[in-house]
Write a protein that holds these residues in place. Structure first.
Motif, short mmCIF file in Angstrom:
data_model
loop_
_atom_site.label_atom_id
_atom_site.label_comp_id
_atom_site.label_asym_id
_atom_site.label_seq_id
_atom_site.Cartn_x
_atom_site.Cartn_y
_atom_site.Cartn_z
N GLY A 100 -0.09 7.61 1.31
CA GLY A 100 -1.64 7.27 1.56
C GLY A 100 -2.40 8.41 1.73
N ASP A 101 -2.05 9.51 2.52
CA ASP A 101 -2.85 10.58 2.61
C ASP A 101 -2.76 11.52 1.20
OD1 ASP A 101 -4.02 12.76 4.35
OD2 ASP A 101 -2.34 14.00 3.62
N SER A 119 -5.26 9.89 -1.16
CA SER A 119 -6.60 9.99 -0.56
C SER A 119 -7.30 11.54 -0.93
CB SER A 119 -6.82 9.83 0.87
OG SER A 119 -6.43 11.10 1.61
N ARG A 120 -6.41 12.12 -1.40
CA ARG A 120 -7.02 13.57 -2.09
C ARG A 120 -7.46 13.55 -3.27
NH1 ARG A 120 -2.74 18.13 0.53
NH2 ARG A 120 -2.41 17.02 2.53
N TRP A 155 -1.05 1.14 -5.09
CA TRP A 155 -1.31 2.39 -5.37
C TRP A 155 -1.46 2.50 -6.88
CZ3 TRP A 155 2.44 3.55 -0.99
CH2 TRP A 155 1.69 3.86 -0.08
#
Length: 227
Positions: A67-68, A71-72, A103
């Motif tokens: 998830g991180d 998010s980029r 995703w």
């Protein structure tokens, strides 16, 4: 999708690319996305330690880290997130497969779509009996990128391919006015023609497909002698 657990795992992870490559990579996707300019081999080299260490993380930590990365803004981080999923594919179950679908639609395009297809196809090599359940995640979905996976899901299979599933996925979208869908239809049939050219030839005779799909599907058939 990101939280403190993901930041603890990925906060220090950074890819290093170059601007010239970034411009070329962005152009290859119609300038839809931002790139750092990290080529495939470079990305795998730079992310080796992270991907390897992910095999020791809990499933919750994997989801958080992915998830991180998703998010980029730079596209290569999404590739790394999918690399992590593929590296851990044997650890997941059918409930996790549904979780991953969230995703697929994030900044969706052909590049990440093909990487996700690889992930789900690889999962099925360990869970053949779950193919109907995995297929159902994508078949008739309102999102074209998920339906594209339904079409291409079995592309690595030969005589184990389920022709009923393939037919259903293709016929559902044969009139969809989207080039990526039509190319996927042609690609799926073209690949299967290496193993069962008679079935593909008969399918093309029985069902009207777009010029894009039909041209791609017939590519290998021209070399077969059907007499």
């Amino acid at each position: 999708m990101a939280n403190s657990a993901s930041k603890a795992r990925t906060a220090d992870f950074q890819l290093v690319g170059n601007s010239d490559s970034a411009q070329r990579m962005a152009a290859n996707t119609g300038n839809q996305f931002d790139f750092l300019g990290v080529l495939v081999g470079q990305r795998r080299q730079q992310s080796t330690d992270l991907v390897h260490s992910s095999k020791q993380w809990s499933i919750v930590e994997i989801f958080s880290a992915m998830g991180d990365l998703f998010s980029r803004p730079e596209r290569e981080y999404q590739y790394v997130a999918i690399d992590i999923a593929i590296a851990n594919v044997r650890r997941f179950d059918i409930d996790d497969m549904q979780h991953f679908c969230q995703w697929i639609t994030v900044n969706a395009w052909r590049d990440t779509g093909d990487n996700w297809r690889q992930f789900f196809s690889k999962y099925l090599t360990f869970h053949r009996e779950q193919k109907p359940m995995v297929f159902a995640l994508f078949f008739k979905n309102e999102n074209i990128w998920l339906r594209r996976i339904a079409i291409l899901l079995q592309i690595n299979e030969d005589f184990s391919l389920d022709t009923d599933m393939l037919s259903a996925a293709i016929l559902y979208d044969r009139n969809t006015d989207d080039k990526q869908i039509q190319l996927a239809i042609g690609r799926a049939l073209r690949t299967y023609s290496k193993y069962n050219p008679v079935w593909v030839r008969n399918f093309l005779r029985q069902h009207g497909l777009s010029m894009v799909a039909a041209k791609e599907a017939r590519r290998y058939l021209l070399s077969y002698d059907f007499e």
